[in-house]
Scaffold this motif. Structure first.
Motif, short mmCIF file in Angstrom:
data_model
loop_
_atom_site.label_atom_id
_atom_site.label_comp_id
_atom_site.label_asym_id
_atom_site.label_seq_id
_atom_site.Cartn_x
_atom_site.Cartn_y
_atom_site.Cartn_z
N UNK A 53 54.85 -0.18 61.88
CA UNK A 53 54.05 -1.06 62.22
C UNK A 53 52.54 -0.43 62.87
N UNK A 54 52.76 0.73 63.72
CA UNK A 54 51.54 1.27 64.07
C UNK A 54 50.81 2.14 62.83
N UNK A 68 46.91 -3.33 71.39
CA UNK A 68 46.62 -3.04 69.97
C UNK A 68 45.36 -2.58 69.74
N UNK A 69 44.31 -3.23 70.66
CA UNK A 69 42.91 -2.74 70.71
C UNK A 69 42.81 -1.60 71.22
N UNK A 70 43.48 -1.08 72.28
CA UNK A 70 43.52 0.19 72.91
C UNK A 70 43.90 1.24 71.88
N UNK A 71 44.82 1.17 71.32
CA UNK A 71 45.49 1.99 70.30
C UNK A 71 44.48 2.31 69.22
N UNK A 108 51.45 0.40 70.96
CA UNK A 108 51.22 -0.78 71.63
C UNK A 108 52.39 -1.25 72.15
N UNK A 109 52.48 -1.53 73.42
CA UNK A 109 53.79 -1.97 74.09
C UNK A 109 54.24 -3.28 73.54
N UNK A 140 49.99 -3.49 77.41
CA UNK A 140 50.51 -2.20 77.74
C UNK A 140 50.47 -1.16 76.39
N UNK A 141 50.24 -0.12 76.61
CA UNK A 141 50.62 1.16 75.69
C UNK A 141 51.59 2.09 76.31
#
Length: 411
Positions: free
Chosen positions: A28-29, A353-356, A369-370, A387-388
Motif C-alpha cells: 500500500x505504501x 499519507x500527505x506527510x509520507x 502512514x499510521x 500519524x506516521x
C-alpha cells in the motif's frame, strides 16, 4: 455461520475469505509513493520497516559454522532438546520464574520467526462456533497485519480494540462487553506495542489472563520487542501467570518471542512460542502438517543467542542512543514521547499519507502512514490517520540527521 465472499472477480478456485483481507501495509505504501519522485541528491533512508540494521553478534556466525555438518539432516518440528532448554532457561532468568515453571519439553516450540506462529495460532484456536455464535478474535488497533489475516482466514470476526492515547496506547479491557468476551476465541496482545511502544503492566496482564480463563479463550501475547526497552524491562505475561497461580499456571496463555529484534537476526527466522502445555501439544501436532521445522544449524545458533546477554545489552544501548537522538531532534514537536519499549516513533503529523509523500519527495525519507496499520472504527473514523510510524533502525548518526531533516520538511 456467515458466508465469506470475496470481491467481484475473485477466482472461484480461491478461498473467498481472501477478499476480506485489508491491503498489506507495505504494498500500500509502495502504491502511495509510486508517482512521487524522491529527492535526487540525497541517499534514501527507509524508516518504514522495522528491519534491524545492527550487525548480528559474532557468535551467530560461529555457531552456524560449528554446526554446518547438520545441514543435511531433516530437523524435527519440535526442535532440539538443547534449543528448548536454552529457551526455558532464558524465560526463567528474564521473568524470575521458579524452577520447573517452564517445562522445556512440554511448553516450548520453535518457530520460523513469530509471524508463522502468530498466524497459525488462529487456525488452532478458532472453532467453528463459540457459544452458538460466530467466534471473534480481538486485535489491538493499530495492529500487526498478521493478526487480522489470521483471524479472517480462520473464519472469525476480527474485532479491533482502539489503542489510542486516551487508553494509554493499549486496548481498554473495560470497554469490551461480556457478550463479546463470551464469543472470543483468541485475543492478540502486543507488549511493548507496535507501533506505540506502550508497555502493559503486570496488573493489566493479570486482568487479561483472568478474562481468558473466565471466558475460555486463548490469550496470545506478542512480546517480540520485550528486550528493547528504555528505562525498565517490560513485565511479561508469564509473570502474570506466576502471580495468578493454579494447577496449570499457564492455562489459556501463549507467549511469542523472536531473535529478529532482540539479537538483530531477522534473517535467521527464529522464534518460539511457550506456555500452556495443552495448547503447545496441539500446536505441535498441527505444525507437523504445516511446517518443515527449523534447520538444525539455525536451532544451534538460536540456542547460543538465547544463552548470551552481552550482545543484547549492547543492542539495547544502541537503540536507547537512537531514542536520545530522536528526542533531541523532535522533542516537543509532533507529539513526540519516549517509547517505553521497541524502536518505533509514533508521530502526529496531521495527515500521515500527505506527510509520507512530502517526506519522500523532499527528503528521500520513507515512513509508514499510521492509517495503514489501523482499521477505521464503526463510525468510519481512523484515529491513526494523523500519524506516521518511524523505525529507528539505522545507525545513530543517520537517525539524527534524518530526523532533523524530517523536522525541517514537516515544519
Amino acid at each position: 455461520m456467515m458466508e465469506d465472499k470475496g470481491p467481484p472477480g475473485l477466482s472461484p478456485l480461491l478461498n473467498g475469505r481472501l477478499g476480506a483481507l485489508a491491503d498489506y501495509p507495505f504494498p500500500r505504501l509502495t502504491a502511495l509513493l509510486s508517482g512521487v519522485a524522491p529527492l535526487a541528491n540525497v541517499e534514501p533512508v527507509v524508516m518504514s520497516i522495522g528491519e534491524p540494521q545492527h550487525a548480528p553478534p559474532a557468535l551467530l556466525d560461529q555457531a552456524l559454522r560449528d554446526n554446518a555438518h547438520l545441514w543435511g539432516k531433516y530437523p524435527p518440528v519440535a526442535g532440539t532438546p538443547d534449543f528448548r532448554a536454552a529457551v526455558a532457561g532464558w524465560l526463567s532468568r528474564r521473568y524470575a520464574l521458579p524452577d520447573g515453571f517452564i517445562e522445556a519439553d512440554r511448553m516450548v516450540l520453535p518457530l520460523a520467526g513469530t509471524r508463522e506462529g502468530l498466524f497459525l495460532l488462529a487456525q488452532l484456536a478458532v472453532p467453528e462456533e463459540k457459544g452458538g455464535r460466530r467466534p471473534a478474535v480481538l486485535i489491538p488497533n493499530p495492529f500487526y497485519a498478521v493478526y487480522q489475516g489470521a483471524a479472517v482466514l480462520a473464519g472469525a470476526d476480527a474485532i479491533f480494540l482502539p489503542a489510542v492515547k486516551e487508553t494509554g496506547w493499549l486496548p481498554d479491557l473495560d470497554a469490551v462487553d461480556d457478550s463479546t468476551w463470551a464469543r472470543t476465541a483468541l485475543f492478540y496482545l502486543c507488549t511493548p506495542a507496535n507501533p506505540q511502544g506502550a508497555v502493559a503492566d503486570l496488573a493489566y496482564l493479570k486482568r487479561a489472563l483472568s478474562l481468558a480463563r473466565r471466558f475460555g479463550f486463548v490469550l496470545a501475547v506478542d512480546e517480540c520487542y520485550a528486550e528493547i526497552w528504555d528505562k525498565a524491562p517490560p513485565p511479561g505475561a508469564l509473570e502474570a501467570a506466576k502471580a495468578l497461580g493454579g494447577l496449570n499456571p499457564t492455562a489459556n496463555l501463549l507467549v511469542f518471542h523472536s531473535l529478529s529484534k532482540r539479537s538483530g537476526a531477522a534473517g535467521l527466522r527464529s522464534g518460539f512460542v511457550a506456555g500452556d502445555p495443552n495448547l503447545i501439544q496441539a500446536f505441535g501436532r498441527m505444525r507437523n502438517y504445516a511446517l518443515a521445522g527449523n534447520p538444525l544449524p539455525a536451532l544451534a545458533a538460536s540456542a547460543a543467542l538465547w544463552r548470551d546477554e552481552a550482545h543484547v545489552e549492547e543492542n539495547r544501548r544502541l537503540y536507547r542512543e537512537k531514542i536520545d537522538a530522536a528526542e533531541a531532534a523532535l522533542g516537543g514537536r509532533f507529539g513526540f514521547y519516549r517509547p517505553a519499549g521497541g524502536f518505533f516513533l509514533w508521530l502526529d503529523v496531521g495527515d500521515g499519507e500527505e506527510a509520507a509523500k512530502k517526506l519522500w519527495q523532499h527528503g528521500a525519507i520513507r515512513v509508514l502512514p499510521g492509517a495503514y496499520l489501523t482499521q477505521p472504527e464503526p463510525s468510519g473514523i481512523n484515529r491513526s490517520q494523523p500519524f506516521v510510524r518511524v523505525a529507528l533502525v539505522h545507525d545513530t548518526d543517520t537517525v539524527s540527521r534524518t530526523l532533523e531533516r524530517m523536522a525541517r520538511i514537516l515544519a
